[in-house]
Enzyme design. Structure first.
Site, PDB file in Angstrom:
ATOM      1  CG  HIS A 367      -4.534  -1.200  10.677  1.00 42.22           C
ATOM      2  ND1 HIS A 367      -3.507  -1.572   9.872  1.00 42.22           N
ATOM      3  CD2 HIS A 367      -4.724  -2.200  11.546  1.00 42.22           C
ATOM      4  CE1 HIS A 367      -3.080  -2.753  10.237  1.00 42.22           C
ATOM      5  NE2 HIS A 367      -3.801  -3.160  11.243  1.00 42.22           N
ATOM      6  CB  CYS A 680     -12.667  -7.107  25.643  1.00 41.81           C
ATOM      7  SG  CYS A 680     -11.243  -8.076  25.165  1.00 41.81           S
TER       8      CYS A 680
HETATM    9  C1  PEP Z   1     -10.440 -10.096  20.181  1.00 39.54           C
HETATM   10  O1  PEP Z   1      -9.774 -10.883  19.520  1.00 39.54           O
HETATM   11  O2  PEP Z   1     -11.631 -10.297  20.489  1.00 39.54           O
HETATM   12  C2  PEP Z   1      -9.872  -8.831  20.630  1.00 39.54           C
HETATM   13  C3  PEP Z   1     -10.533  -8.043  21.437  1.00 39.54           C
HETATM   14  O3  PEP Z   1      -8.680  -8.492  20.130  1.00 39.54           O
HETATM   15  P1  PEP Z   1      -8.426  -7.919  18.669  1.00 39.54           P
HETATM   16  O4  PEP Z   1      -9.770  -7.668  18.037  1.00 39.54           O
HETATM   17  O5  PEP Z   1      -7.635  -6.687  18.833  1.00 39.54           O
HETATM   18  O6  PEP Z   1      -7.688  -9.042  18.035  1.00 39.54           O
END
Ligand code: PEP
Ligand code: MG
Length: 748
Positions: A367, A680
């Site tokens: 984090h 993303c």
């Molecule tokens: C992912 O898993 O690619 C994502 C965007 O979510 P996080 O990184 O928050 O798990």
């Protein structure tokens, strides 16, 4: 003179007293070291005593000796692991043998004349888990040194380590150079790109032990006891102020309490004091031993407990020395934070005042790393031993691209580093000039570039990066940086501010993605054997819908008549999406019945982060308003390679043929149903990856704001049709990955 074998603390104290006097004497370091070897040999009844110190990170140098040939001083050198001395340095464990020449690993060094000596006892000179050198005694007679003698020499080694830290052995030559003055390069892991030059600001100030030897041994024991008593009271107070539901915090404090009351710990420290150490040095000796163990213990739980002991020792040292958090030191200009580790909340407290961060531990997915990214502060993690080396105000360079940290760099490094930073600044200017331009490829395809966000600190980037919207708003970050569950009204305020800052640009709010690595400090932790595959994200939301409903209500209210876009994380199959979607509709009805204005439009999408969802029935694709590929998770499940595990996380290339083929299949399925698709995960922000994703048909990418410029810059230079055929040819050639082919095409 009697040897130490048959004596208790009295003799040992006498020796330490003499060492302390030597420390106080004026004169060159070499004379001091020579005198020390003489004193130790004499006190131990040994013919030889030698001190080896590190010359550089892997060579030891004989710096003083009583008994070996004087001409070998500063000439005899050993690599770590070489000979018995090298073995002590490597393992940080004593070597005690009656017949050194026939002991495995013995290396004969003719210049020393040591072939005369049979018994050998080598002790690491360690401070806070860091080995500074090796202390050796040798004798002609064949004998194994007793436990008592080994212990006595360990105590002496501890004093030597403290003396070294105080600069008592600073003389000519690299092995006797002053501590904390050499240039040191740390090779860590890049966690947030960018470069920063500045001065060290230690998150936790170093405790300096000025008196390793007790002035008055009689007074040291009560000092230690009082300090430990104070520590116990402090820990009890902390425990009583912790909410019983906060199990993790309680566990740590319970462990603290256990150590603070541990008889073994106390006894060892008492014994050290009886031998002549000061209370501070006794605490450090134990702390050092715990750190050495920490480095070799494979069990994560035990390592955590050793960490607890380390923290507790620091507290005890502060009580003893009176050197608290507030040392009166002033934060330097351009501060670079150096810490073992740091929590997201603490990092937010520093905010943008920091230029860079170098952590001894930490991980890319932590984090703190997320916060550093949001604040765009260059961050290097896993910079091993940096807290042992760095001093407040030291000149330091953080290279967040290469994962390097230069401490006290020399002029050549500084100028090369400044050149690199200047080039980056140039590139940034170029990116700024592209800000208002579309990411349009040479063959006319336009790729939408959005940004990922989650903290208020991210919002200014919406304007500065040229992002077309927020493709992923990680709502859990607002939950993670607090120490209690936010109220609905607080969430409404936060989401409203996000939408206000977006000025009509789309924002895709992802509902809470907790579990796995994202553990809320105030929620009851679940003990799961494999949390990444466990009860997380939408699974929690559907099984215990209270928080999810509260969050949906907050989103609806914050939209206040504006468009609302919601997506669910970690959907593995159609029915989970349906259930999540039903929740949204129910909350919309409820909000309407309470008289709240409903959003102008509501779009509901799913994150595709598990391979299974790519093979969901057609109805899922028809029902979802949009799909966003969460590549970080998708890749870890596709290759069965933990994204948090440094050992495996880079093992499989994102441009692996199987993975790209899989992504292409997802693009096709979305095209068949006309479902809007974006990507993303972190990979979208890497220019080469972004080009390949676009070549596979993706037309919307969401990334860190800082990546938008570089990605746009490259996309505008390429022809996607050409990229596609380069990829297809590479796939057909049987390569594992298309990266080399794409790179050479881009370079051509
Ligand atoms: C992912 O898993 O690619 C994502 C965007 O979510 P996080 O990184 O928050 O798990
Ligand atoms: Mg994810």
């Amino acid at each position: 003179m009697a040897s130490m074998a048959d004596r208790s603390g009295g003799e040992s104290r006498k020796l330490l007293g003499r060492l302390r006097d030597t420390l106080a004497e004026e004169g060159p370091a070499q004379a001091r070291l020579d005198r020390i070897t003489h004193l130790i040999a004499d006190s131990m009844g040994a013919e030889v005593c030698s001190i080896y110190l590190f010359r550089d990170s892997d060579t030891l140098e004989l710096c003083a000796t009583e008994g070996l040939k004087p001409e070998s001083v500063h000439q005899t050198r050993l690599r770590v692991g070489e000979g018995l001395v090298g073995r002590v340095a490597k393992t940080a464990e004593p070597v005690n043998t009656a017949e050194a020449p026939s002991t495995r690993g013995f290396r004969y060094m003719p210049e020393t004349g040591e072939e005369l000596y049979s018994s050998f006892l080598g002790i690491p000179v360690q401070r806070l888990g860091e080995t500074l050198g090796v202390l050796v005694v040798q004798s002609k007679d064949k004998r194994v040194y007793s436990e008592d003698e080994v212990y006595a020499l360990e105590v002496v080694a501890m004093v030597l380590a403290e003396m070294a830290e105080l600069g008592a052995f600073v003389g000519e030559g690299e092995a006797m150079s002053a501590p904390h003055q050499r240039a040191v390069l740390f090779r860590g892991t890049a966690a947030q790109e960018g470069t920063a030059e500045g001065y060290v600001w230690l998150h936790e100030p170093r405790v300096v032990v000025a008196n390793p030897v007790a002035d008055d041994p009689e007074a040291e024991l009560p000092r230690l006891e009082q300090a430990v008593e104070q520590l116990r009271v402090d820990v009890d107070q902390m425990l009583s102020s912790v909410n019983p539901a906060e199990k993790d915090q309680r566990d740590v404090l319970e462990a603290y309490r256990m150590f603070a009351n541990s008889r073994g710990w106390m006894k060892r420290m008492r014994d050290d004091i009886v031998r002549g150490l000061s209370a501070e040095a006794a605490v450090e000796k134990e702390q050092s031993a715990a750190r050495a163990r920490m480095q070799v213990v494979p069990d994560a739980y035990l390592r955590e407990r050793l960490h607890d002991l380390d923290d507790l020792s620091n507290r005890l040292l502060r009580i003893l020395t009176g050197q608290g958090i507030d040392t009166g030191a002033e934060m330097p200009e351009n501060p670079i934070l150096v810490a073992r580790n740091i929590g997201p909340g603490e990092l937010l407290d520093y905010g943008r005042s920091l230029r860079g961060i170098a952590l001894e531990e930490g991980s890319v997915g932590s984090h703190a790393a997320i916060v550093a990214r949001a604040l765009a502060i260059p961050l290097v993690v896993n910079a091993d031993r940096i807290t042992a080396e760095a001093l407040n105000q030291d000149h330091i360079l953080v290279d967040g691209d290469g994962g390097l940290v230069h401490l006290r760099p020399d002029d050549n490094i500084v100028s090369a580093f400044r050149d690199k930073s200047a080039m980056q600044a140039e590139a940034q200017k170029r990116y700024v000039s592209l800000r208002e331009m579309p990411a349009q490829t040479k063959d006319g395809a336009t790729v939408e570039l959005h940004m990922n966000a989650g903290l208020m600190a991210d919002l200014p980037s919406l304007v500065s990066s040229g992002a077309e919207g927020v493709g992923l708003f990680r709502t859990e970050l607002q939950f993670l940086v607090r120490n209690k569950m936010p109220k609905r009204s607080e969430l409404v305020a936060i989401y409203s501010r996000v939408l206000d800052a977006a000025h009509g640009k789309p924002v895709q709010f992802r509902t809470l993605d907790i579990g796995s690595d994202k553990v809320l400090p105030y929620m009851k932790p679940t003990d799961e054997p494999n949390p990444a595959l466990g009860w997380r994200a939408i699974r929690v939301g559907l099984d215990k819908p209270g928080v999810m409903r509260m969050q949906l209500q907050a989103l609806i209210r914050a939209a206040k008549g504006r468009p609302l876009t919601v997506m669910f994380p970690f959907v593995a199959q159609f029915d989970e999406f349906q259930a999540g979607r039903d929740h949204v509709h129910r909350e919309l009805e409820r909000e309407a019945s309470l008289g709240h204005v409903l959003p102008e439009t509501v779009e509901i999408g799913a994150m595709l982060e598990t391979p299974s969802l790519a093979f969901a029935p057609r109805q899922f694709f028809d029902m979802a308003d949009f799909i966003s590929i969460g590549g970080n998770d998708l890749k870890q499940f596709f290759f069965a390679a933990d994204r948090e595990n440094e050992r495996v996380r880079r093992r499989y290339d994102t441009l692996n043929v199987s993975y790209l083929t899989f992504l292409e299949r997802i693009v096709e399925r979305c095209a068949e149903s006309g479902t809007r698709l974006s990507f993303c995960g972190e990979d979208a922000g890497r220019p080469i990856e972004a080009v390949c994703f676009a070549a596979m048909g993706l037309r919307s990418l969401s990334m860190r704001p800082a990546s938008i410029g570089p990605v746009k810059h490259l996309l505008r230079r390429v022809d996607l049709g050409e990229a596609k055929s380069v990829i297809e040819n590479a796939c057909a050639s049987g390569s594992m990955t298309v990266r080399p082919a794409v790179k050479s095409w881009l370079a051509g």
